[in-house]
Design a protein around this motif. Structure first.
Motif, PDB file in Angstrom:
ATOM      1  N   MET A  12      -9.019 -11.131   4.757  1.00  0.00           N
ATOM      2  CA  MET A  12      -8.586  -9.730   4.760  1.00  0.00           C
ATOM      3  C   MET A  12      -9.167  -8.926   5.927  1.00  0.00           C
ATOM      4  SD  MET A  12     -11.402 -10.375   2.896  1.00  0.00           S
ATOM      5  CE  MET A  12     -10.820 -10.833   1.272  1.00  0.00           C
TER       6      MET A  12
ATOM      7  N   TYR B  79      -9.545  -8.570  10.026  1.00  0.00           N
ATOM      8  CA  TYR B  79      -8.823  -8.999  11.220  1.00  0.00           C
ATOM      9  C   TYR B  79      -9.592  -8.607  12.476  1.00  0.00           C
ATOM     10  CZ  TYR B  79      -5.167  -9.287   7.738  1.00  0.00           C
ATOM     11  OH  TYR B  79      -4.456  -9.591   6.601  1.00  0.00           O
TER      12      TYR B  79
ATOM     13  N   SER C 121      -2.044  -0.636   4.985  1.00  0.00           N
ATOM     14  CA  SER C 121      -2.535  -1.966   5.311  1.00  0.00           C
ATOM     15  C   SER C 121      -3.244  -1.902   6.651  1.00  0.00           C
ATOM     16  CB  SER C 121      -1.383  -2.976   5.383  1.00  0.00           C
ATOM     17  OG  SER C 121      -0.730  -2.912   6.634  1.00  0.00           O
TER      18      SER C 121
ATOM     19  N   PHE D 292      -8.868  -4.038   8.311  1.00  0.00           N
ATOM     20  CA  PHE D 292      -9.209  -4.585   6.997  1.00  0.00           C
ATOM     21  C   PHE D 292      -8.126  -4.232   5.995  1.00  0.00           C
ATOM     22  CE2 PHE D 292     -11.526  -3.958   2.902  1.00  0.00           C
ATOM     23  CZ  PHE D 292     -11.998  -5.250   2.723  1.00  0.00           C
ATOM     24  N   ASP D 293      -7.730  -5.210   5.194  1.00  0.00           N
ATOM     25  CA  ASP D 293      -6.831  -4.958   4.070  1.00  0.00           C
ATOM     26  C   ASP D 293      -7.656  -4.758   2.809  1.00  0.00           C
ATOM     27  OD1 ASP D 293      -4.275  -5.056   5.230  1.00  0.00           O
ATOM     28  OD2 ASP D 293      -4.250  -7.246   5.190  1.00  0.00           O
TER      29      ASP D 293
ATOM     30  N   ALA E 273      -8.748  -4.435  -1.072  1.00  0.00           N
ATOM     31  CA  ALA E 273      -8.370  -5.158  -2.280  1.00  0.00           C
ATOM     32  C   ALA E 273      -7.211  -4.425  -2.960  1.00  0.00           C
ATOM     33  CB  ALA E 273      -9.562  -5.257  -3.218  1.00  0.00           C
TER      34      ALA E 273
ATOM     35  N   ARG F 114      -3.426  -8.455  -1.730  1.00  0.00           N
ATOM     36  CA  ARG F 114      -4.343  -9.437  -2.318  1.00  0.00           C
ATOM     37  C   ARG F 114      -4.850  -8.872  -3.638  1.00  0.00           C
ATOM     38  NH1 ARG F 114      -9.970  -8.598  -1.089  1.00  0.00           N
ATOM     39  NH2 ARG F 114     -10.335  -6.791   0.269  1.00  0.00           N
TER      40      ARG F 114
END
Length: 256
Positions: free
Chosen positions: A10, A12, A30, A50-51, A53, A57
C-alpha cells in the motif's frame, strides 16, 4: 518517471531523493489522487504515497482513527528519517494523529481542509446518496459527466476499473463509519500535542466547521493558516497553482 511500488503493497515509491515526503489521501481517495503534485514535490525530497486501509484493501477490524494511524505507522516503519507528511481531509487528520503519537517521525506537516471537531454531524444521508450512484460507470467520460471535472478526476484516480467500468474501491459502509466516528468525538488534544511546524490550507468553500482551522492555528506555535479563494474541499485540484505555491514556500522555510 515510472512509479515504483515498495515492498509494502500500500506504500508507493514515487521517486525523488532526500527528505522523505509522505502523501496521505482523503476519504474515498487513493494514492493516485496526488498524481498532479508528485512531479514538483520530487524537487524537495523522496516522495511516497499511500493507500489507507479500507481503500482498495481490507479495513481495520475496528474503524477508529487510532487503528488507521497504527496501520499507517506500521506500513511506513522502514522510512527511518523524519518525514514531511502532507494530508488531505482524512489524510490530514491521520497526519496530525501520526505526528502526535510519533513525533520523532514527522519533521513538518501540511493539512488540507480538515478540522478537529465534527461532533453532531452524521454521514447517514451522505452514505445513502453514494449508494444511489449508478455504478459501475461505463467509462471515464461517464465519471466526469456525473461528478464534474474536479471531483470526477478525483474519483477516476480512486475507483477500481474493471471490464464493465468504474466502481468504488471500498465499502460504502466502511466509508460511512469512518466519517461517523468523527461525529462522536473531537481531536483537539491530539492537535495540541503536535510539535512539528505545520501549514494549514483551507478552501474558501470548506467542509470544515466555520473558524476551526483558524482556531487550530491560534492554538499552537509554528502554524500558518492559509485560506485559498475559489477553492472547495479539493484545494489541490481546485487551485493547484496556489496550493503548490503555498506548499513550496512552506517546504523552503522548513527544509533548509
Amino acid at each position: 518517471m515510472a512509479r515504483h511500488v515498495s515492498s509494502v503493497p500500500m506504500l508507493y515509491d514515487e521517486g525523488g531523493t532526500g527528505v522523505p515526503i509522505l502523501l496521505l489521501h482523503g476519504l474515498m481517495g487513493s494514492a493516485r489522487t496526488w498524481a498532479g503534485q508528485v512531479p514538483w514535490l520530487r524537487a524537495f525530497g523522496h516522495v511516497h504515497s499511500f493507500d489507507a486501509a479500507g481503500h482498495g484493501r481490507p479495513a481495520p477490524p475496528e474503524l477508529t482513527t487510532e487503528a488507521f494511524v497504527a496501520d499507517l505507522a506500521a506500513a511506513t516503519a522502514a522510512i527511518s528519517e523524519p518525514m514531511v507528511v502532507i494530508g488531505h481531509s482524512m489524510g490530514g487528520l491521520h497526519g496530525w494523529m501520526f505526528a502526535a503519537t510519533h513525533p520523532e517521525r514527522v519533521r513538518a506537516l501540511v493539512i488540507e481542509d480538515m478540522a478537529p471537531d465534527f461532533r453532531g454531524r452524521t454521514a447517514r444521508h451522505w452514505a445513502e446518496m453514494i449508494e444511489a450512484w449508478p455504478q459501475p460507470f461505463p467509462d471515464a467520460d461517464a465519471v466526469l459527466d456525473y461528478f464534474g471535472p474536479v471531483a470526477g478526476r478525483y474519483f477516476l484516480e480512486s475507483f477500481t476499473r474493471a471490464p464493465d467500468g468504474y466502481r468504488l474501491h471500498g465499502s460504502v459502509a466502511t466509508f460511512r463509519d469512518i466519517s461517523e466516528e468523527w461525529g462522536t468525538r473531537d481531536f483537539w488534544s491530539e492537535w495540541a500535542a503536535v510539535r512539528a511546524p505545520t501549514l494549514l490550507i483551507e478552501g474558501e468553500y470548506t467542509i470544515t466547521p466555520p473558524g476551526q482551522m483558524r482556531e487550530m492555528a491560534a492554538a499552537r506555535p509554528s502554524v500558518r493558516h492559509v485560506v485559498v479563494g475559489a477553492a472547495g474541499h479539493l484545494v489541490h485540484d481546485d487551485q493547484p497553482d496556489v496550493y503548490r505555491a503555498e506548499v513550496e514556500r512552506f517546504l523552503h522555510e522548513n527544509l533548509g
